[in-house]
Design an enzyme around this catalytic site. Structure first.
Site, mmCIF file in Angstrom:
data_model
loop_
_atom_site.group_PDB
_atom_site.id
_atom_site.type_symbol
_atom_site.label_atom_id
_atom_site.label_comp_id
_atom_site.label_asym_id
_atom_site.label_seq_id
_atom_site.Cartn_x
_atom_site.Cartn_y
_atom_site.Cartn_z
ATOM 1 N N GLU D 50 -12.442 -0.548 -22.100
ATOM 2 C CA GLU D 50 -12.530 0.458 -21.008
ATOM 3 C C GLU D 50 -11.497 -0.014 -20.017
ATOM 4 O OE1 GLU D 50 -16.501 1.225 -19.807
ATOM 5 O OE2 GLU D 50 -17.243 1.645 -21.768
ATOM 6 N N PHE D 117 -10.563 -7.179 -11.075
ATOM 7 C CA PHE D 117 -11.307 -7.440 -12.235
ATOM 8 C C PHE D 117 -12.076 -8.854 -11.972
ATOM 9 C CE2 PHE D 117 -12.140 -6.234 -16.722
ATOM 10 C CZ PHE D 117 -11.783 -4.696 -16.437
ATOM 11 N N LEU D 243 -21.235 0.118 -22.710
ATOM 12 C CA LEU D 243 -20.815 -0.584 -21.626
ATOM 13 C C LEU D 243 -20.403 0.317 -20.371
ATOM 14 C CD1 LEU D 243 -19.546 -3.337 -20.690
ATOM 15 C CD2 LEU D 243 -17.466 -2.506 -21.645
ATOM 16 N N GLU D 246 -16.403 -3.389 -16.180
ATOM 17 C CA GLU D 246 -16.142 -3.762 -15.044
ATOM 18 C C GLU D 246 -15.262 -3.182 -13.937
ATOM 19 O OE1 GLU D 246 -16.270 -8.195 -15.981
ATOM 20 O OE2 GLU D 246 -14.096 -8.214 -14.715
ATOM 21 N N ARG D 288 -18.430 -12.790 -15.669
ATOM 22 C CA ARG D 288 -19.510 -12.282 -16.139
ATOM 23 C C ARG D 288 -20.675 -13.104 -16.610
ATOM 24 N NH1 ARG D 288 -15.884 -8.757 -20.479
ATOM 25 N NH2 ARG D 288 -14.997 -7.404 -18.883
ATOM 26 N N ARG D 391 -15.022 -15.846 -21.286
ATOM 27 C CA ARG D 391 -13.727 -15.031 -20.938
ATOM 28 C C ARG D 391 -13.692 -14.406 -19.740
ATOM 29 N NH1 ARG D 391 -12.301 -9.321 -22.430
ATOM 30 N NH2 ARG D 391 -14.375 -9.076 -22.901
ATOM 31 N N SER D 394 -10.675 -8.390 -19.216
ATOM 32 C CA SER D 394 -9.529 -7.995 -19.066
ATOM 33 C C SER D 394 -8.339 -8.987 -19.854
ATOM 34 C CB SER D 394 -8.626 -7.193 -17.869
ATOM 35 O OG SER D 394 -8.553 -8.226 -17.176
HETATM 36 C C1 LIG Z 1 -17.221 -1.823 -25.094
HETATM 37 C C2 LIG Z 1 -16.146 -2.791 -24.827
HETATM 38 C C3 LIG Z 1 -15.217 -3.183 -23.801
HETATM 39 C C4 LIG Z 1 -14.322 -3.998 -23.719
HETATM 40 N N1 LIG Z 1 -13.344 -3.900 -22.442
HETATM 41 C C5 LIG Z 1 -12.366 -4.753 -22.590
HETATM 42 C C6 LIG Z 1 -11.375 -4.734 -21.423
HETATM 43 O O1 LIG Z 1 -11.606 -3.569 -20.465
HETATM 44 N N2 LIG Z 1 -10.518 -5.636 -21.470
HETATM 45 C C7 LIG Z 1 -10.401 -6.458 -22.421
HETATM 46 O O2 LIG Z 1 -9.431 -7.408 -22.333
HETATM 47 N N3 LIG Z 1 -11.152 -6.547 -23.587
HETATM 48 C C8 LIG Z 1 -12.460 -5.608 -23.396
HETATM 49 N N4 LIG Z 1 -13.067 -5.822 -24.561
HETATM 50 C C9 LIG Z 1 -13.036 -6.907 -25.768
HETATM 51 C C10 LIG Z 1 -11.775 -6.328 -26.497
HETATM 52 O O3 LIG Z 1 -11.785 -4.871 -26.613
HETATM 53 C C11 LIG Z 1 -12.159 -6.663 -28.073
HETATM 54 O O4 LIG Z 1 -12.205 -8.246 -27.913
HETATM 55 C C12 LIG Z 1 -10.820 -6.399 -28.878
HETATM 56 O O5 LIG Z 1 -10.642 -5.179 -28.769
HETATM 57 C C13 LIG Z 1 -10.927 -7.064 -30.234
HETATM 58 O O6 LIG Z 1 -9.733 -6.541 -30.911
HETATM 59 P P1 LIG Z 1 -9.449 -6.883 -32.223
HETATM 60 O O7 LIG Z 1 -8.212 -6.282 -32.985
HETATM 61 O O8 LIG Z 1 -9.547 -8.291 -32.570
HETATM 62 O O9 LIG Z 1 -10.675 -6.478 -33.219
HETATM 63 P P2 LIG Z 1 -11.166 -4.888 -33.572
HETATM 64 O O10 LIG Z 1 -10.610 -3.591 -32.736
HETATM 65 O O11 LIG Z 1 -12.629 -4.915 -33.560
HETATM 66 O O12 LIG Z 1 -10.749 -4.552 -34.826
HETATM 67 C C14 LIG Z 1 -11.299 -5.190 -36.065
HETATM 68 C C15 LIG Z 1 -10.444 -4.699 -37.371
HETATM 69 O O13 LIG Z 1 -10.868 -5.706 -38.431
HETATM 70 C C16 LIG Z 1 -11.297 -4.747 -39.361
HETATM 71 N N5 LIG Z 1 -12.041 -5.526 -40.293
HETATM 72 C C17 LIG Z 1 -13.235 -6.078 -39.883
HETATM 73 N N6 LIG Z 1 -13.999 -6.567 -40.983
HETATM 74 C C18 LIG Z 1 -13.418 -6.344 -42.101
HETATM 75 C C19 LIG Z 1 -13.372 -6.616 -43.455
HETATM 76 N N7 LIG Z 1 -14.389 -7.203 -44.257
HETATM 77 N N8 LIG Z 1 -12.392 -5.992 -44.260
HETATM 78 C C20 LIG Z 1 -11.480 -5.200 -43.643
HETATM 79 N N9 LIG Z 1 -11.092 -4.884 -42.639
HETATM 80 C C21 LIG Z 1 -12.113 -5.528 -41.770
HETATM 81 C C22 LIG Z 1 -11.800 -3.421 -38.894
HETATM 82 O O14 LIG Z 1 -11.794 -2.417 -39.665
HETATM 83 C C23 LIG Z 1 -10.869 -3.396 -37.759
HETATM 84 O O15 LIG Z 1 -9.816 -2.603 -38.010
HETATM 85 C C24 LIG Z 1 -14.242 -4.736 -24.562
HETATM 86 C C25 LIG Z 1 -15.005 -4.897 -25.924
HETATM 87 C C26 LIG Z 1 -16.057 -4.014 -25.912
HETATM 88 C C27 LIG Z 1 -16.825 -3.985 -27.094
#
Ligand SMILES: Cc1cc2nc3c(=O)[nH]c(=O)nc-3n(C[C@H](O)[C@H](O)[C@H](O)COP(=O)(O)OP(=O)(O)OC[C@H]3O[C@@H](n4cnc5c(N)ncnc54)[C@H](O)[C@@H]3O)c2cc1C
Ligand code: SF4
Ligand code: F3S
Ligand code: FES
Lengths: 247, 113, 132, 586
Positions: D50, D117, D243, D246, D288, D391, D394
């Protein structure tokens, strides 16, 4: 915390064993603050591990959990048990082929989204180092609403024209094209028109408006489609009646 | 992708929809009075003739009828489709020919007034 | 896990002719669409009136006489209901088709609809005033 | 078995995976890119983020400040060379997103706007209202559609990496729609599979965040780094764990206990800042870990509010007014009203800390490379160590972009260095084994364990022993118990024996991954006998730089709990100091 026994009727279909879908009823003790998705998860964890459906975020933002709840396209994670009587019927999203239980085939939708060139085609080239394209809050507001689409496909399930004519590009895809057309940084409308102003594009829409009524994010795809029609009509008149006016 | 012929008529459809929405209810109310035997001034021969004899009056009458026709014709085309009649080409041709006929008739009758 | 492809999507057919039946949302839509039949018919009534007008006072009198009949009354009543429904549904859709942005904000839809109703009333009063 | 050949295979199509794929496609239009994801890209959990993404852009901010905030916020467990690189790249990546159409919120003059933040000294968080992650994800997904060389395999579940000749050369994945195992042969593999918050019962994480990617690498011999650091977010809705960003506090929301006291001032984060005028890096804008810990103490003192969903404190945003809330925090308002029936415009919202983010993950270096040649990782599943022990909000969204791109560049460099051709027979044999493991799951019957039963036991253990505060005793018990669960896991039976979209199978595989990750968390936490950042021990309450200014590395062992090793933290310019959020120094 009040608890209520809900009869959850779920449309089941397993292509390996069923020739057609059938209804199965589960009796689920639900808390009043639950959403239908919680009830499905209860079934999955406690009553029947073979039930299949999509979900992830549980906060109405990932767009996975669209299904028909009492005949109405809804996000299961935003359909509150408290708003229903003791019997709730859950079926896969209408207008989409059923792959398995509540899981539908979505390739068609994804292909349509991709076909409208839903990405910024900048008016002018600008290197990253030169900083941002300026965009005032007013310009942002102009298209903001159309960026809120979570691709949940509820609008497709609600749109009878999509049901009747599966080639129709449909509300969300065209609304997304409109989102980029309305973006002050974009100059790609002509390229998108080729697809969206076609017969299977916006012109298959008859402004039923159901898409906007069911949209959980208030994107108002119906509005977007009518605006696209107006613009395309003006294009046509310009092209044919005033060929000397260069677009 | 196939280009659509709908934008040609759609502009008329939209303009007609607006004109009919604003005007027709009250006009229909007047003809209803006439049907009830209480012919309002507008629909007496003298008044209407005088109105239609004036070129501005002609233009107004022509505009209203023309746009209403095309509005209705286009929507009818879609509605036929909605009722399951899928011979779009035939239906479109029929309704548009009807609208065109109406347009021509309106034009000539107005000329004769 | 077998090696054969087991995916076999099930397609739910929808009726091409009565898909709208019994669904309030779709019924409202069809009601709106069929108003065009009334409008279409009514424009031909107007054309008929024009023809009579062009053919002289007697012809016009005959037209009025024909109108002044149970069928004429019924027809006009039906058309009235149709066109009023058309007006209402048309106005309620305009803010979606033609949103208005004033400064940063969009003009609220209800305001636009309200303005249309206002305009409708004015137009109707003028015609009544001139016509009666 | 179907074999798909690609130059680079990416596991995960969230923010990190999409950024990686685009970087590859842009760099070389001839590359064959396989983007594999168990859900359609836009369902990835990045959509839930968010608040926003940090990157220095405004003239009153500086790279040095972002560096110091990040390193201090991470309790000096960050690798400072990585942080430096990250901070320098951050604004470019966010600007790149702007050029791709991301609808960032704006200043009246049309430049991008930034918001304050937690733990950040200056305003530097780019945001798109309170749907920043959503817009980032959709912008990336839509942009990725421009590149025909990105071949997507949506709803493919990755099960095993293929490692031969000491190099990672591909993976196996199940096509969920048909149940068929597919072998991906690739010159390089990049894991971007997201976090593992679902190990805990109460989390902001979506159902898909089950640590699959971490487990993939871990089982292939790559260590998981710093897994004991699990972030609690201080403001989750108490019934669902949803959530409230923040950004609520960034915009001026305050936290109060049952007596209406802004209790943060009692935990070294005072003095009280004026209501509605948040002061950066103090009070509600502390980090946090500190805020979540303060909640725990308030709960102990009996200062929390009793609700139907347990103990809470209150997040009060009423003074922001309806207009500002609608403009800056519309999603927060919608979520509170829908899921809790509380309108933040009219009432304070009850909230409590909730498991949010994994600081730890697959051990990678500054180039996003793992110790296993040919394997790279980025995003939440990876641990490059910019987040250290805690962490800052953001930093993660930016991290996805910066290291997603970096992983792509590193993989290209690796490919160009000329890897020798693969031994197809060896890979096929491994893929066959992977398939056999799945087939055996189907064959079993009469298993005594249920998936949901085991999962619940794991979650309860994690909540009880690996939460905000931990003890040696509790962790030791949890380690034993999780090891036992891992063995019992071998006894689960699948009731669903069909091929098409078998979620029973998917959940079983996910549970396997979570158990592996959970064990790395508890063993790492048991062995770290100090308190640092998000890892707080009641029996070792002080930070111990002498012994533990080190990353922990957990190595997988099939028949035993993981083996833990330690690695020095890279320190370049900032020596460990006191984390000060009192605002006194300003
Ligand atoms: C509610 C919430 C709010 C947040 N707000 C913030 C914020 O304001 N600012 C900030 O900096 N961060 C924030 N975060 C943290 C941040 O959003 C996440 O750390 C980040 O989006 C993770 O991105 P990612 O690409 O690593 O993983 P994800 O977006 O979770 O993607 C994971 C990918 O892996 C794939 N995958 C997983 N397992 C497998 C498998 N076995 N086989 C094939 N594919 C698989 C999934 O399909 C998906 O496509 C927030 C997190 C949450 C939960
Ligand atoms: S327009 Fe609305 S209903 Fe349609 S896909 Fe987007 S969010 Fe869903
Ligand atoms: S429901 Fe369908 S017909 Fe048009 S207005 Fe919406 S797309
Ligand atoms: S689970 Fe994500 S929208 Fe419902």
């Amino acid at each position: 915390m009040s608890e209520r026994q809900i009869q959850l009727e779920v449309l089941r279909y397993n292509p390996e064993t069923d020739s057609e879908p059938r209804l199965q009823t589960y009796s689920v003790p639900c808390l009043n603050e639950w959403v239908v998705l919680d009830a499905l998860n209860y079934v999955k964890d406690n009553l029947d591990t073979t039930l299949s459906y999509r979900w992830s975020c549980h906060m109405a933002v990932c767009g996975s959990c669209g299904m028909m709840i009492n005949g109405e396209p809804k996000l299961a994670c935003k359909a509150f048990i408290r708003e229903y009587a003791d019997q709730i019927r859950v079926e896969p999203l209408a207008n989409f082929p059923i792959e398995r239980d509540l899981v539908t085939a979505v390739e068609d939708f994804i292909a349509k989204l991709a076909s409208v060139k839903p990405y910024l085609i900048p008016k002018e080239d600008k290197p990253i180092e030169a900083g941002e394209f300026k965009q005032t809050p007013t310009e942002l507001k102009k298209y903001k609403q159309y960026t809120l689409c979570i691709n949940c496909m509820l609008c497709y399930a609600a749109c009878p024209q999509y049901g009747l004519v599966p080639e129709f590009l449909g509300p969300a895809a065209i609304a997304l094209a409109h989102r980029y057309n309305q973006d002050s940084r974009d100059g790609g409308r002509d390229q998108r028109q080729e697809v969206i102003a076609s017969h299977e594009g916006v012109w298959e829409c008859s402004f039923v408006g159901a898409c906007s009524e069911v949209c959980p994010k208030h994107v108002d795809p119906a509005g977007a489609l009518q605006q696209v029609k107006i613009a395309s009509t003006i294009d046509w008149y310009k092209e044919h009646l005033m060929p000397w006016v260069k677009k | 992708m196939a280009k659509s012929n709908k934008p040609i008529v759609w502009g008329l459809f939209a303009a007609g929809g607006t004109i009919t929405a604003f005007l027709l209810p009250v006009v229909v109310l007047l003809t209803l009075f006439a049907a009830l035997g209480m012919t309002p001034d507008l629909f007496t021969y003298e008044y209407l003739h005088a109105f239609a004899a004036n070129w501005l009056g002609k233009l107004v009458i022509f505009g209203v009828i023309f746009l209403s026709l095309w509005h209705a014709a286009h929507r009818l085309r879609i509605t036929m489709h909605d009722f399951g009649l899928r011979q779009d080409l035939w239906i479109a041709t029929t309704v548009y020919v009807l609208a065109a006929l109406g347009t021509i008739m309106t034009f000539f009758y107005l000329l004769r007034i | 896990m077998g090696e054969e492809m087991s995916s076999k999507p099930y397609i739910r057919e929808i009726s091409k002719t009565n898909w709208f039946y019994g669904q309030p949302r779709y019924m409202r839509y069809m009601a709106r669409e069929v108003t065009c039949i009334f409008i279409f018919a009514y424009t031909f009534l107007l054309i008929w009136a024009l023809r009579a007008l062009a053919n002289g006072p007697e012809a016009y009198q005959a037209f009025l006489a024909a109108l002044n009949s149970p069928l004429g009354i019924l027809f006009n009543l039906a058309v009235l209901v149709g066109v009023v429904y058309h007006s209402i549904s048309w106005f309620s859709l305009t803010p979606q088709a033609m949103p208005l942005q004033r400064g940063e904000e969009f003009v609220p839809g209800n305001l636009i609809i309200g303005a249309h109703y206002g305009g409708w009333a004015v137009v109707s009063l003028i015609v009544l005033f001139l016509g009666v | 078995m179907e074999i798909i050949k690609a130059d680079v295979a990416i596991v995960g199509a969230g923010g990190a995976g999409l950024r990686t794929a685009i970087a590859l496609a842009e760099a070389d239009p001839k590359l064959r890119i396989a983007l594999i994801s168990k859900v359609y890209p836009m369902r990835s959990h990045t959509c839930a983020a968010e608040g926003g993404a940090a990157g220095v852009i405004k003239s009153d901010d500086s790279m040095t400040d972002h560096f110091n905030d990040t390193v201090g916020g991470g309790d000096w467990l960050c690798d400072q060379d990585a942080v430096d690189f990250f901070i320098a790249e951050a604004p470019k990546e966010l600007m790149q997103l702007e050029h791709w159409g991301c609808p960032w919120s704006r200043e009246p003059d049309g430049s991008v706007a930034v918001r304050p933040f937690g733990g950040m000294k200056n305003k530097r968080t780019w945001y798109a209202a309170d749907k920043s992650g959503f817009h980032i994800l959709h912008t990336l997904f839509q942009t990725s559609l421009k590149y025909p060389t990105i071949q997507r395999f949506d709803e493919y579940f990755a099960t095993d990496l293929l490692v031969d000749d000491g190099r990672c050369q591909g993976l196996t994945a199940i096509a969920m729609m048909t149940g068929q195992m597919t072998q991906f042969q690739a010159g390089a593999v990049i894991i971007t599979a997201g976090g593992a918050g679902r190990m805990f019962p109460f989390t902001t994480n979506g159902a898909i965040k089950t640590g699959d990617g971490m487990a993939l690498a871990y089982r292939a011999g790559v260590p998981l780094k710093d897994m004991e650091f699990v972030q609690y977010h201080p403001t989750g809705l108490p019934n669902t764990g949803i959530l409230l960003t923040e950004g609520c506090r960034g915009e001026g929301g305050i936290l109060v206990n049952k007596d209406g006291r802004r209790y943060l001032q009692d935990y070294g984060m005072g003095p009280e800042s004026p209501i509605g005028q948040p002061v950066l890096k103090t009070m509600e804008l502390g980090p946090r870990d500190r805020l979540s810990q303060a909640f725990w103490h308030e709960q102990r003192k009996g200062n929390t509010v009793q609700t139907r969903w347990g103990d809470c404190v209150l997040l009060d945003m009423r003074h922001l007014g309806e207009k500002k809330i609608n403009e800056r925090l519309p999603f927060v308002r919608d979520l509170s009203i829908s899921y809790l029936s509380v309108d933040p415009v009219k009432d304070p919202v009850p909230i409590r800390p909730v498991v949010h983010y994994m600081m730890g993950g697959i051990h990678t270096d500054i180039n996003a490379a793992t110790p296993l040649p040919g394997l790279f990782a980025a995003g939440e599943c990876a641990c490059v160590s910019i987040n250290g022990a805690n962490r800052l909000g953001s930093n993660s969204l930016t991290e996805l972009l910066v290291f997603g791109r970096q992983a792509a560049l590193s993989a290209m460099a690796y490919l160009e260095s000329g890897a020798s051709p693969s031994n197809d027979a060896a890979l096929a044999a491994q893929a066959g084994e992977a398939q056999a493991r799945i087939t055996s799951l189907f064959a079993k019957s009469g298993g005594a364990e249920t998936l949901s039963g085991l999962r619940k036991e794991m979650m309860d253990l994690m909540e009880e022993h690996a939460g905000i505060y931990r003890t040696g005793e509790g962790l030791a018990a949890a380690c034993d118990k999780i090891f036992e669960l891992r063995q019992r896991y071998a006894d689960i039976e699948l009731h669903d024996k069909s091929n098409v979209y078998n979620t029973d199978l998917v959940q079983a595989l996910e549970l396997g991954a979570m158990l592996d990750c959970a064990e790395a968390v508890t063993v790492g936490a048991r062995d770290r006998k100090e308190s640092r950042g998000a890892h707080q021990r009641l029996d070792f309450t002080e930070r111990d730089d002498q012994t533990y200014l080190k990353h922990s590395l957990a190595y997988y062992q099939p028949k035993e709990p993981p083996h833990i090793d330690y690695l020095d933290v890279v320190i370049t310019k900032s020596q460990p100091g006191v984390r000060d959020y009192s605002g006194a120094k300003k």
